[in-house]
Motif scaffolding. Structure first.
Motif: not given
Length: 126
Positions: A8-9, A12, A14, A73, A75, A77
């Motif tokens: 899961r990031p 995140e 955008t 977007t 991200r 991680r």
């Protein structure tokens, strides 16, 4: 992607860019290469660019077509194989990491929009 399971990031973000997905993807790739460091992966079909460096960091950029240009977007991680638990803790100790990441992304999107004739201010989604 190196890992089979996508963590899961941690972050995140955008925003809209007033340029075609191909142009945005090329700009993202150029910026990452200019920054240097890390292993870079480019998937032109999926319109993604990723950079992985250090023991935990993986930054991913995804470009999607929209009616007005593109949606970009970003991200971040945690891909650490050992000591995964330490990354979120360490990032909380690096006060302002999320804010710096957000500011950097916002500035990058602003610069792209200025270059390609879009609005200087873009709504940032988190």
């Amino acid at each position: 992607m190196t890992n089979t399971v996508r963590p899961r990031p941690l972050i995140e973000l955008t925003a809209a860019v007033a340029a075609s997905p191909e142009v945005v993807l090329a700009a993202v790739e150029a910026a990452i290469r200019a920054a240097g460091g890390g292993r870079i992966e480019v998937d032109r079909v999926r319109r993604t660019v990723a950079v992985q460096g250090g023991w935990w960091y993986r930054g991913e950029y995804e470009v999607e077509a929209t009616a007005g240009g593109s949606r970009l977007t970003h991200r971040v991680r945690n891909v650490a194989r050992r000591g995964r638990w330490a990354v979120p803790l360490a990032n909380r100790l690096f006060v302002g990491y999320r804010a710096r990441t957000s500011c950097g992304f916002t500035a990058f999107v602003r610069d792209l929009n200025v270059e390609f004739g879009g609005p200087e201010r873009s709504t940032l989604e988190t």
